[in-house]
Design a protein around this motif. Structure first.
Motif, short mmCIF file in Angstrom:
data_model
loop_
_atom_site.label_atom_id
_atom_site.label_comp_id
_atom_site.label_asym_id
_atom_site.label_seq_id
_atom_site.Cartn_x
_atom_site.Cartn_y
_atom_site.Cartn_z
N THR A 110 86.53 -0.50 159.03
CA THR A 110 86.78 -1.37 157.89
C THR A 110 88.28 -1.37 157.65
O THR A 110 88.92 -0.33 157.66
CB THR A 110 86.04 -0.85 156.64
OG1 THR A 110 84.64 -0.91 156.90
CG2 THR A 110 86.37 -1.68 155.42
N GLY A 111 88.84 -2.55 157.44
CA GLY A 111 90.27 -2.63 157.18
C GLY A 111 90.83 -4.00 157.52
O GLY A 111 90.10 -4.98 157.64
N TRP A 112 92.14 -4.05 157.68
CA TRP A 112 92.86 -5.29 157.93
C TRP A 112 93.11 -5.47 159.42
O TRP A 112 93.57 -4.56 160.10
CB TRP A 112 94.19 -5.29 157.17
CG TRP A 112 93.96 -5.37 155.69
CD1 TRP A 112 93.73 -4.32 154.84
CD2 TRP A 112 93.89 -6.54 154.90
NE1 TRP A 112 93.54 -4.79 153.57
CE2 TRP A 112 93.63 -6.15 153.57
CE3 TRP A 112 94.03 -7.90 155.18
CZ2 TRP A 112 93.50 -7.06 152.53
CZ3 TRP A 112 93.91 -8.81 154.14
CH2 TRP A 112 93.65 -8.39 152.84
N ARG A 131 93.85 0.39 156.91
CA ARG A 131 92.73 0.30 155.96
C ARG A 131 93.16 -0.38 154.66
O ARG A 131 92.39 -1.07 154.02
CB ARG A 131 92.21 1.71 155.68
CG ARG A 131 91.05 1.75 154.70
CD ARG A 131 90.42 3.12 154.60
NE ARG A 131 89.71 3.51 155.80
CZ ARG A 131 88.48 3.09 156.11
NH1 ARG A 131 87.85 2.28 155.33
NH2 ARG A 131 87.90 3.51 157.21
N HIS A 132 94.41 -0.19 154.25
CA HIS A 132 94.90 -0.71 152.97
C HIS A 132 95.86 -1.88 153.17
O HIS A 132 96.57 -1.96 154.17
CB HIS A 132 95.58 0.41 152.18
CG HIS A 132 94.67 1.57 151.94
ND1 HIS A 132 93.63 1.53 151.05
CD2 HIS A 132 94.62 2.81 152.51
CE1 HIS A 132 92.98 2.68 151.06
NE2 HIS A 132 93.56 3.48 151.95
N LYS A 133 95.90 -2.77 152.18
CA LYS A 133 96.63 -4.03 152.30
C LYS A 133 98.14 -3.86 152.46
O LYS A 133 98.74 -4.43 153.39
CB LYS A 133 96.35 -4.90 151.06
CG LYS A 133 96.98 -6.26 151.12
CD LYS A 133 96.58 -7.05 149.87
CE LYS A 133 97.22 -8.40 149.84
NZ LYS A 133 96.84 -9.14 148.63
N HIS A 169 90.83 -9.03 156.07
CA HIS A 169 90.05 -7.81 155.87
C HIS A 169 88.65 -8.01 156.42
O HIS A 169 88.01 -9.01 156.15
CB HIS A 169 89.99 -7.47 154.37
CG HIS A 169 89.43 -6.12 154.11
ND1 HIS A 169 88.09 -5.89 153.95
CD2 HIS A 169 90.04 -4.93 153.99
CE1 HIS A 169 87.90 -4.61 153.73
NE2 HIS A 169 89.07 -4.00 153.75
N LYS A 179 90.42 -12.17 150.75
CA LYS A 179 90.97 -11.15 151.65
C LYS A 179 91.49 -11.71 152.97
O LYS A 179 91.17 -11.21 154.04
CB LYS A 179 89.95 -10.05 151.89
CG LYS A 179 89.65 -9.27 150.62
CD LYS A 179 89.00 -7.97 150.93
CE LYS A 179 88.81 -7.17 149.65
NZ LYS A 179 88.34 -5.85 149.90
#
Length: 166
Positions: free
Chosen positions: A123-125, A141-143, A111, A97
């Motif tokens: 939580t996330g990138w 949060r998402h890639k 991440h 990640k």
């Protein structure tokens, strides 16, 4: 990239690349720097004296022309290498990640899980960049949306600092 010499931080950058599993890129960087150093040594590069000194315009020796051509070719090679690195986009790191990106400096998108003690409130990138840019800023949060937002932030940072002009 700009008019900076590659030699100032060659070893540090090469070690950094090796630590992240990019041994080929580190070797290429060292090889280009070695070629540049050899060309400078062979040339004995020295600035030409002004025309008003010595009574006339001096013609450059063939050796000086060869050296200048070699130096120009190496600058072109380094610019191509940097352009290819920029076009490569986000490259996954062997560590889970984490993504790396070259755009006028190294950028990291990784991440992290929520841990307020470490400074990760969601939580996330998170995005890190060269000095004076981003230092662990939450992106998404998402890639996929995080990669798009990181590109936007990098582009905005480069435009604000003049890094986008070539």
């Amino acid at each position: 990239m700009n008019n900076r010499s590659v030699g100032v931080e060659i070893d540090a950058t090469a070690k950094w690349l090796e630590e992240r599993g990019m041994v080929g890129a580190a070797g290429l960087l060292r090889r280009v720097a070695r070629q540049r150093d050899d060309a400078v040594r062979q040339l004995g590069l020295r600035p030409a004296p002004p025309a008003h000194q010595g009574g006339g315009v001096e013609r450059p020796a063939p050796r000086d022309l060869d050296a200048a051509a070699e130096a120009a070719m190496l600058r072109t090679d380094v610019a191509r290498l940097q352009a290819l690195a920029e076009r490569a986009g986000w490259v996954p790191d062997p560590a889970a990640k984490r993504l790396w990106r070259w755009r006028d400096g190294w950028w990291e998108l990784s991440h992290r899980r929520k841990n307020p003690k470490d400074g990760y409130h969601d939580t996330g990138w998170y995005l890190w960049g060269p000095v004076g840019s981003y230092d662990g800023e939450w992106v998404d949060r998402h890639k996929a949306p995080a990669m798009a937002e990181a590109e936007r932030l990098i582009t905005a940072h480069r435009a604000a600092t003049g890094g986008g002009q070539r």
